[in-house]
Each structure stands twice: as C-alpha cells, then as structure tokens.
Design a protein around this motif. Structure first.
Motif, PDB file in Angstrom:
ATOM      1  N   PRO A 222      -0.661   8.480 -18.104  1.00 12.30           N
ATOM      2  CA  PRO A 222       0.513   8.813 -17.290  1.00 12.30           C
ATOM      3  C   PRO A 222       1.174  10.126 -17.679  1.00 12.30           C
ATOM      4  O   PRO A 222       2.147  10.159 -18.427  1.00 12.30           O
ATOM      5  CB  PRO A 222       1.444   7.622 -17.540  1.00 12.30           C
ATOM      6  N   LEU A 223       0.664  11.210 -17.130  1.00 13.08           N
ATOM      7  CA  LEU A 223       1.232  12.532 -17.388  1.00 13.08           C
ATOM      8  C   LEU A 223       2.075  13.031 -16.217  1.00 13.08           C
ATOM      9  O   LEU A 223       2.722  14.074 -16.317  1.00 13.08           O
ATOM     10  CB  LEU A 223       0.109  13.543 -17.653  1.00 13.08           C
ATOM     11  N   LEU A 224       2.061  12.295 -15.111  1.00 10.03           N
ATOM     12  CA  LEU A 224       2.711  12.717 -13.874  1.00 10.03           C
ATOM     13  C   LEU A 224       3.765  11.696 -13.462  1.00 10.03           C
ATOM     14  O   LEU A 224       3.666  10.516 -13.791  1.00 10.03           O
ATOM     15  CB  LEU A 224       1.668  12.875 -12.768  1.00 10.03           C
ATOM     16  N   GLU A 225       4.747  12.159 -12.690  1.00  8.55           N
ATOM     17  CA  GLU A 225       5.847  11.265 -12.323  1.00  8.55           C
ATOM     18  C   GLU A 225       5.395  10.086 -11.467  1.00  8.55           C
ATOM     19  O   GLU A 225       5.867   8.965 -11.647  1.00  8.55           O
ATOM     20  CB  GLU A 225       6.949  12.052 -11.593  1.00  8.55           C
TER      21      GLU A 225
ATOM     22  N   CYS B   8       0.847  -1.202   0.000  1.00  3.88           N
ATOM     23  CA  CYS B   8       0.000   0.000   0.000  1.00  3.88           C
ATOM     24  C   CYS B   8       0.876   1.243   0.000  1.00  3.88           C
ATOM     25  O   CYS B   8       0.446   2.316   0.441  1.00  3.88           O
ATOM     26  CB  CYS B   8      -0.921  -0.007   1.219  1.00  3.88           C
ATOM     27  N   LEU B   9       2.108   1.088  -0.470  1.00  6.25           N
ATOM     28  CA  LEU B   9       3.031   2.216  -0.516  1.00  6.25           C
ATOM     29  C   LEU B   9       2.591   3.231  -1.558  1.00  6.25           C
ATOM     30  O   LEU B   9       2.137   2.869  -2.642  1.00  6.25           O
ATOM     31  CB  LEU B   9       4.440   1.734  -0.862  1.00  6.25           C
ATOM     32  N   ALA B  10       2.737   4.500  -1.219  1.00  7.36           N
ATOM     33  CA  ALA B  10       2.426   5.580  -2.166  1.00  7.36           C
ATOM     34  C   ALA B  10       3.138   6.837  -1.713  1.00  7.36           C
ATOM     35  O   ALA B  10       3.237   7.102  -0.504  1.00  7.36           O
ATOM     36  CB  ALA B  10       0.923   5.829  -2.248  1.00  7.36           C
ATOM     37  N   SER B  11       3.634   7.585  -2.659  1.00  4.85           N
ATOM     38  CA  SER B  11       4.265   8.861  -2.343  1.00  4.85           C
ATOM     39  C   SER B  11       3.265   9.768  -1.640  1.00  4.85           C
ATOM     40  O   SER B  11       2.122   9.894  -2.076  1.00  4.85           O
ATOM     41  CB  SER B  11       4.757   9.533  -3.623  1.00  4.85           C
ATOM     42  N   ARG B  12       3.681  10.376  -0.549  1.00  4.23           N
ATOM     43  CA  ARG B  12       2.776  11.278   0.179  1.00  4.23           C
ATOM     44  C   ARG B  12       2.578  12.597  -0.561  1.00  4.23           C
ATOM     45  O   ARG B  12       1.517  13.191  -0.510  1.00  4.23           O
ATOM     46  CB  ARG B  12       3.314  11.558   1.588  1.00  4.23           C
ATOM     47  N   SER B  13       3.629  13.047  -1.232  1.00  7.63           N
ATOM     48  CA  SER B  13       3.571  14.377  -1.835  1.00  7.63           C
ATOM     49  C   SER B  13       3.337  14.362  -3.337  1.00  7.63           C
ATOM     50  O   SER B  13       2.770  15.301  -3.883  1.00  7.63           O
ATOM     51  CB  SER B  13       4.877  15.125  -1.548  1.00  7.63           C
ATOM     52  N   GLY B  14       3.799  13.312  -4.019  1.00  9.13           N
ATOM     53  CA  GLY B  14       3.732  13.301  -5.477  1.00  9.13           C
ATOM     54  C   GLY B  14       4.904  14.020  -6.110  1.00  9.13           C
ATOM     55  O   GLY B  14       4.944  14.184  -7.332  1.00  9.13           O
ATOM     56  N   GLY B  15       5.886  14.456  -5.287  1.00  6.68           N
ATOM     57  CA  GLY B  15       7.082  15.089  -5.826  1.00  6.68           C
ATOM     58  C   GLY B  15       7.852  14.129  -6.714  1.00  6.68           C
ATOM     59  O   GLY B  15       7.719  12.908  -6.593  1.00  6.68           O
TER      60      GLY B  15
ATOM     61  N   GLU C 173      11.363  22.077  -9.220  1.00  8.82           N
ATOM     62  CA  GLU C 173      10.869  20.890  -9.916  1.00  8.82           C
ATOM     63  C   GLU C 173       9.586  20.353  -9.287  1.00  8.82           C
ATOM     64  O   GLU C 173       8.613  20.062  -9.980  1.00  8.82           O
ATOM     65  CB  GLU C 173      11.949  19.807  -9.899  1.00  8.82           C
ATOM     66  N   ASP C 174       9.590  20.233  -7.960  1.00  5.99           N
ATOM     67  CA  ASP C 174       8.399  19.689  -7.308  1.00  5.99           C
ATOM     68  C   ASP C 174       7.222  20.655  -7.375  1.00  5.99           C
ATOM     69  O   ASP C 174       6.074  20.234  -7.532  1.00  5.99           O
ATOM     70  CB  ASP C 174       8.700  19.339  -5.843  1.00  5.99           C
ATOM     71  N   ALA C 175       7.484  21.936  -7.255  1.00  8.03           N
ATOM     72  CA  ALA C 175       6.407  22.918  -7.352  1.00  8.03           C
ATOM     73  C   ALA C 175       5.724  22.817  -8.712  1.00  8.03           C
ATOM     74  O   ALA C 175       4.486  22.878  -8.812  1.00  8.03           O
ATOM     75  CB  ALA C 175       6.958  24.330  -7.137  1.00  8.03           C
ATOM     76  N   ALA C 176       6.518  22.653  -9.756  1.00  9.80           N
ATOM     77  CA  ALA C 176       5.961  22.496 -11.104  1.00  9.80           C
ATOM     78  C   ALA C 176       5.133  21.211 -11.188  1.00  9.80           C
ATOM     79  O   ALA C 176       4.059  21.184 -11.794  1.00  9.80           O
ATOM     80  CB  ALA C 176       7.080  22.488 -12.140  1.00  9.80           C
ATOM     81  N   GLU C 177       5.635  20.160 -10.567  1.00 10.53           N
ATOM     82  CA  GLU C 177       4.915  18.879 -10.585  1.00 10.53           C
ATOM     83  C   GLU C 177       3.600  18.985  -9.822  1.00 10.53           C
ATOM     84  O   GLU C 177       2.571  18.445 -10.248  1.00 10.53           O
ATOM     85  CB  GLU C 177       5.789  17.774  -9.984  1.00 10.53           C
ATOM     86  N   PHE C 178       3.610  19.700  -8.691  1.00  9.59           N
ATOM     87  CA  PHE C 178       2.369  19.858  -7.913  1.00  9.59           C
ATOM     88  C   PHE C 178       1.311  20.600  -8.718  1.00  9.59           C
ATOM     89  O   PHE C 178       0.124  20.293  -8.642  1.00  9.59           O
ATOM     90  CB  PHE C 178       2.646  20.617  -6.606  1.00  9.59           C
ATOM     91  N   GLY C 179       1.769  21.581  -9.506  1.00 15.02           N
ATOM     92  CA  GLY C 179       0.826  22.295 -10.363  1.00 15.02           C
ATOM     93  C   GLY C 179       0.184  21.365 -11.374  1.00 15.02           C
ATOM     94  O   GLY C 179      -1.024  21.422 -11.624  1.00 15.02           O
ATOM     95  N   LYS C 180       0.989  20.475 -11.940  1.00 13.85           N
ATOM     96  CA  LYS C 180       0.463  19.513 -12.914  1.00 13.85           C
ATOM     97  C   LYS C 180      -0.488  18.516 -12.254  1.00 13.85           C
ATOM     98  O   LYS C 180      -1.487  18.103 -12.850  1.00 13.85           O
ATOM     99  CB  LYS C 180       1.618  18.776 -13.586  1.00 13.85           C
ATOM    100  N   ILE C 181      -0.167  18.130 -11.016  1.00 15.27           N
ATOM    101  CA  ILE C 181      -1.051  17.218 -10.284  1.00 15.27           C
ATOM    102  C   ILE C 181      -2.409  17.874 -10.055  1.00 15.27           C
ATOM    103  O   ILE C 181      -3.464  17.270 -10.289  1.00 15.27           O
ATOM    104  CB  ILE C 181      -0.427  16.808  -8.938  1.00 15.27           C
TER     105      ILE C 181
END
Length: 416
Positions: A210-213, A165-172, A353-361
């Motif tokens: 799959p558009l996100l990391e 049940c592992l999953a990234s908490r932030s999506g970074g 990088e992560d801020a940009a990814e959060f926007g895409k999420i």
C-alpha cells in the motif's frame, strides 16, 4: 425492471476509524493464506506516513484475526430468484459485468446507480436502465449515507447479500477515500441494516504493497469488513483481489496497429501480471455469493496462462497485428525524477496533490507486478497466483485489433 426513486438529502461523512484490524493489515508480514490451495502471502511495503507498530498477526485467509467459520445463513439454501443481491458500483466497468452475470444466474438483483451514469455522467437515465437490464434499478448516491438508506428503505424488501464493485475512477487522494472507503462503508452499513448476511468486496491485488491512497482506503475498509464478521458470526465476507483487467492492458493497441512503437519502462521486464477478463472476473465474484468455500477469505485471482511482462504483451500485439516489433524503452528513473518534483511542489501548491498521486500511480504500475508477493523470497510469485476462467489476453487482443476498443474505453482510468 423496477426503479427506486432517489432521495436528495445530506449524507453522513463517516470518519476513518483507526481499527486494530487495519493496523494489522498494514504490518510487515503476512503469515499464510487459505485458498483452493495454499499460497504464500506478501509483506506490505509501507510509506513513511503509514509506518507504525509492526506486529505479526494471523491472517484470516489473507485478513487479520483467527479464522471465522462460514455462518450457516438461511439465504444460501434459497433458490437464487429468492435471494436479493444489492450491487453498488453497478454501472462501473466491472460492476456492469457483475450485474449481468448475477441476472444470468437468476438472482434478484437490485442495482444501485446514479441516474446519469458512466464516465462524467455520459449515460442518460434511459441508457442507465438499459445497462441494468434484468435488474431492479435503484437510483441513489452511495456517497451519502442517508440518501442510500432511504432509497433502500423505499424498496420494502430485505437484502441478503451486498456486492460492492465501487472504485475510485481517478485514484485521486480525496476521491479514493470518498469512494473506496466511505461510499463502500455506506453500502455495508445500509446492507446490514436491511438484513445482509454476506458482503462480497471487489478489491485489488495491489493492496499488498500500500503505497498509494486508493490502496490504503481499500485496506481500511477491508479491515472493518473483517471486524464486522468477527463481531457477528451470522455475517460473512468474501474479499476478491483481482490482478490486471484486460482493458487496462489495451492502451497501446491502436498505436501498434498504426505501426508506432510500443512504450515500456526499463527493459520491459520490470513487472508481470496474469490478467483476467471482465466476464471471468464477474463469474468469480458471482461464485462468491453462494460458495461457502469462498467465505471469510481474501481471494487473489488472475486469469489463465502464464504471467506476462510488458515486453511479452508488446511482442504478442505486434505478432497479432502483423507488424514489425518496435519498442520505445523509457528509463524508470524519469518517473522518479518527476515524482520528486511534484512532491516538492505540492508542499507549496496543495492543489497539485492529485497530480503528485497520479505520478506515483503511474510509477507503481510501471514497476510492480500484479501477482502474489512472496515475503520469503522478496519476489512476486506467478505460480502461487491463482488462475480462474478461460479467456486469454491473446484472444482479447485479436478482438480489439479487428473490432476496435468500442466499449473498452479507459476514460478517467487511463492512468491505471
């Protein structure tokens, strides 16, 4: 409750392999998918970085390669109390529900966790043990292969099934690959070393596009899990792709309760979902441990009832709260503009990088439905999205309006 002593040692950073199955998963079309009933499969929408050779491939009930028959493994004939189930991500939001459900069904559950679990390690060791009541707690670090391997070795028992049940908490970006791929692969490697014959993976329905990391990381592991079953007919998998969780739709409950407007993008009909409750999802995942009908399949699953748009969710909340509906409609183009700026800035300042990814999420969840994608119509298909369980979003909203969000905090996953 028994406790496995953690080992502090350097882990092995597994490299991302470019497997053929992963390439297949990132193709332009799915062919078919076998579930309790037949459903059409989605086409994958790729970012420029993921575009490559586009080939048709056979989908093993939503994966690549020819269908693999369920192996006749001995553990399925055992009494649940004699089946050792290793759960990683056991103190995560869904993972904790899964541990409780497996314990309730009588399995011998070994729950891997950090001593200080929860959001930013807020839970003490004793609190973590309380969360894992009825299971054998094994304190270790899933991101470090050697540490996890030595922790499981110290148990002195074999493993029958691994449930991740592992999953990234932030999506970074880095966190997604560390957790959704590397840590999850570590659990497969260690589980297999100590005898695991079946692997149940909690994935997500949004990996269809799959558009996100974090989606790419999940797909990479799905592909390698499927390849493992192809290499060894005595090994099987169940890949669970749920729609939205109830708590992910509860972010505006307090706003509505206070009479503030419900915020939505566009006209509130850009997307829809068939949300599933956490206990119902945990029950479905537990079904995957023994059910041979759920073996070697990718299993999209939503909750009962019709698919709901953000507009319908907001209307439901106002009705239940006894408030006059007030909506704040935000043009989706605002997010596109912000993402464009962030993508430009990240070329100059890589730390963004992560801020940009959060926007895409945020953009993804504002516009994409959590339903099965039908490649023939180019639309999401609510009717083809399987339903499971009995809990409804309306009942959940009633409860949190009355009792608050205690235990439902979104924490670092607010962006989702």
């Amino acid at each position: 409750m028994s406790i496995c002593t953690p080992f502090n040692c350097n882990g092995l950073n597994l490299k991302s392999s470019k497997s053929n199955t992963f390439k297949n998963l990132l193709t332009s079309q799915f062919i078919s998918q076998t579930l309790p009933h037949t459903v059409p499969l989605p086409s994958l929408h790729l970012s420029e970085s993921c575009k490559g050779n586009r080939k048709r491939f056979q989908h093993v009930t939503a994966s690549a390669a020819p269908a693999v028959e369920a192996p006749k493994t001995s553990f399925r004939s055992k009494n649940p109390r004699d089946i050792n189930v290793l759960v990683v991500g056991s103190t995560g939001y869904i993972g904790n529900f899964v541990v409780r459900e497996l314990v309730r069904r009588g399995f011998n559950v070994i729950a891997v966790a950090r001593e200080r679990s929860g959001i930013k390690g807020k839970n003490s060791k004793d609190e973590t043990l309380g969360l894992l009541s009825g299971a054998s707690a094994c304190f270790s670090d899933v991101t470090k292969l050697e540490s996890l391997e030595r922790s499981i070795e110290s148990l002195g028992v074999s493993i029958d099934v691994v449930v991740s049940c592992l999953a990234s908490r932030s999506g970074g970006v880095k966190d997604s690959w560390l957790i959704d791929y590397e840590a999850t692969k570590n659990s497969l490697v260690v589980g297999r070393k100590y005898g695991a014959k079946h692997f149940v993976l909690l994935s997500a329905i949004c990996v269809q596009k799959p558009l996100l990391e974090f989606q790419r990381a999940k797909l990479r592991f799905e592909a390698e899990l499927i390849e493992e079953a192809e290499r060894d007919e005595g090994f099987s998998y169940s890949i669970v792709r749920p729609t939205a969780f109830f708590k992910s739709l509860a972010g505006q409950v307090e706003l509505v309760k206070d009479g503030k407007p419900y915020v939505m993008f566009g006209d509130g009909r850009l997307c829809a979902c068939k949300p599933i409750s956490e206990p119902d999802l945990a029950s479905f995942i537990a079904d995957c441990v023994l059910s041979e009908e759920l073996v070697n399949k990718v299993l999209p699953v939503g909750g009962p009832g019709k698919a709901l748009t953000p507009l319908e969710q907001g209307e439901m909340l106002f009705r239940l709260a006894g408030k006059e509906p007030k909506f704040l409609k935000v043009p989706i183009q605002i997010m596109d503009f912000a993402i464009g700026i962030l993508d430009f800035l990240v070329k100059i300042f890589p730390s963004l990088e992560d801020a940009a990814e959060f926007g895409k999420i945020g953009r993804y969840y504002a516009a994409e439905s959590m339903l099965i994608w039908d490649p023939e119509t180019g639309e999401y298909d609510a009717d083809s999205t399987p339903s499971y369980g009995n809990d409804t979003l309306e009942e959940f909203f009633k409860r949190v309006l009355e009792k608050g969000m205690d235990g439902q905090e979104l924490g670092e996953q607010m962006i989702f």
